[in-house]
Design a protein around this motif. Sequence first.
Motif, PDB file in Angstrom:
ATOM      1  N   LYS A  36       0.986  -1.226  -0.018  1.00  0.00           N
ATOM      2  CA  LYS A  36      -0.109   0.089  -0.069  1.00  0.00           C
ATOM      3  C   LYS A  36       0.965   1.614  -0.091  1.00  0.00           C
ATOM      4  O   LYS A  36       0.581   2.302  -0.970  1.00  0.00           O
ATOM      5  CB  LYS A  36      -0.907   0.023   1.229  1.00  0.00           C
ATOM      6  CG  LYS A  36      -1.983  -0.732   1.092  1.00  0.00           C
ATOM      7  CD  LYS A  36      -2.964  -1.045   2.331  1.00  0.00           C
ATOM      8  CE  LYS A  36      -4.241  -1.907   2.293  1.00  0.00           C
ATOM      9  NZ  LYS A  36      -5.169  -1.861   3.201  1.00  0.00           N
ATOM     10  N   ALA A  39       2.218   1.659  -3.602  1.00  0.00           N
ATOM     11  CA  ALA A  39       1.235   1.965  -4.303  1.00  0.00           C
ATOM     12  C   ALA A  39       0.775   3.446  -4.291  1.00  0.00           C
ATOM     13  O   ALA A  39       0.818   4.276  -5.251  1.00  0.00           O
ATOM     14  CB  ALA A  39      -0.268   1.322  -4.168  1.00  0.00           C
ATOM     15  N   SER A  40       0.755   3.924  -2.865  1.00  0.00           N
ATOM     16  CA  SER A  40       0.454   5.387  -2.650  1.00  0.00           C
ATOM     17  C   SER A  40       1.476   6.284  -3.163  1.00  0.00           C
ATOM     18  O   SER A  40       1.198   7.385  -3.835  1.00  0.00           O
ATOM     19  CB  SER A  40       0.345   5.546  -0.989  1.00  0.00           C
ATOM     20  OG  SER A  40      -0.013   7.162  -0.695  1.00  0.00           O
ATOM     21  N   ILE A  44      -0.526   4.628  -7.591  1.00  0.00           N
ATOM     22  CA  ILE A  44      -1.063   3.352  -8.393  1.00  0.00           C
ATOM     23  C   ILE A  44      -2.333   2.951  -7.641  1.00  0.00           C
ATOM     24  O   ILE A  44      -2.459   2.607  -6.495  1.00  0.00           O
ATOM     25  CB  ILE A  44      -0.128   2.207  -8.065  1.00  0.00           C
ATOM     26  CG1 ILE A  44       1.204   2.575  -9.335  1.00  0.00           C
ATOM     27  CG2 ILE A  44      -0.615   0.972  -9.187  1.00  0.00           C
ATOM     28  CD1 ILE A  44       2.446   1.624  -9.030  1.00  0.00           C
ATOM     29  N   SER A  45      -3.619   2.801  -8.333  1.00  0.00           N
ATOM     30  CA  SER A  45      -4.887   2.579  -7.752  1.00  0.00           C
ATOM     31  C   SER A  45      -4.791   1.159  -7.370  1.00  0.00           C
ATOM     32  O   SER A  45      -5.454   0.667  -6.436  1.00  0.00           O
ATOM     33  CB  SER A  45      -5.920   3.065  -8.736  1.00  0.00           C
ATOM     34  OG  SER A  45      -5.972   2.191  -9.904  1.00  0.00           O
ATOM     35  N   VAL A  47      -3.289  -2.392  -5.878  1.00  0.00           N
ATOM     36  CA  VAL A  47      -2.086  -2.930  -5.418  1.00  0.00           C
ATOM     37  C   VAL A  47      -1.714  -4.280  -6.200  1.00  0.00           C
ATOM     38  O   VAL A  47      -0.447  -4.406  -6.031  1.00  0.00           O
ATOM     39  CB  VAL A  47      -2.670  -3.310  -4.076  1.00  0.00           C
ATOM     40  CG1 VAL A  47      -1.449  -4.242  -3.231  1.00  0.00           C
ATOM     41  CG2 VAL A  47      -3.036  -2.177  -3.019  1.00  0.00           C
ATOM     42  N   THR A  49      -1.141  -4.420  -9.062  1.00  0.00           N
ATOM     43  CA  THR A  49      -0.082  -3.969 -10.191  1.00  0.00           C
ATOM     44  C   THR A  49       1.015  -3.680  -9.597  1.00  0.00           C
ATOM     45  O   THR A  49       2.042  -4.210 -10.014  1.00  0.00           O
ATOM     46  CB  THR A  49      -0.472  -2.626 -10.571  1.00  0.00           C
ATOM     47  OG1 THR A  49      -1.872  -2.583 -11.206  1.00  0.00           O
ATOM     48  CG2 THR A  49       0.497  -2.131 -11.586  1.00  0.00           C
ATOM     49  N   VAL A  50       1.096  -3.368  -8.314  1.00  0.00           N
ATOM     50  CA  VAL A  50       2.376  -3.198  -7.569  1.00  0.00           C
ATOM     51  C   VAL A  50       3.158  -4.725  -7.288  1.00  0.00           C
ATOM     52  O   VAL A  50       4.304  -5.095  -7.520  1.00  0.00           O
ATOM     53  CB  VAL A  50       2.463  -2.438  -6.196  1.00  0.00           C
ATOM     54  CG1 VAL A  50       3.470  -2.578  -5.380  1.00  0.00           C
ATOM     55  CG2 VAL A  50       1.978  -1.116  -6.356  1.00  0.00           C
TER      56      VAL A  50
END
Length: 209
Positions: A36, A39-40, A44-45, A47, A49-50
């Motif tokens: 998170k 992503a923050s 990146i909306s 997680v 994708t991360v």
Amino acid sequence: MSINKKENICMRKKQQEILNFIESFYKRNRRFPTLKEIASHFNISAVSTVHEHLEKLVEEGYLKKVKRGIYELSYNVWSFPIIGYIAAGNPIEAVNDLFEIIDISNLLDSHNCYALKVKGNSMIDEHILNGDIIIVENRQTAINGEIAVVLIDNQETTLKKVYFEDKMVKLVSANPNFEPMYFESERVRIQGVVRGIIRDYKSQLKRKG
């Protein structure tokens, strides 16, 4: 789904950015970021994708997964290769074969350390110069001959070699221009012991100029 070359380059760039962020985050916080937090930072909306980027970095050997949602670096961020010798006297044959890794994590580990900027030249024979940054282990004891941060009479601090003699403490400079100092042991408190030195070479040049 097939990925074209352009998309692959973009993915690799993002993975490098994420890897750089994980390194810098660890250096600041002494822990690794969560999915998170990554992503923050990159806005990146999803997680997931991360997670995809991190798994790719695991495959390439840069990261290792330690538990759900937490990935660690698989290498030490404070390690550097020693690739040969450099002459500071007569020139020697250039040798650039990698043969050793130097790990300075114990020097820069800040869990029980702090830094001080040196003022003065009383420790020059120990290669501690005016303007240097010393890394100090925060402890209240020292061994004879160690270079310590010493508090005298709860008022003044100094950097000296310490020697304990009966009920006295001898503080010794590393400069022949300074005489040893003697204090009753109850007047002296050890506030830390030097673990290393950081020298900004450009700043040294400015001070000489």
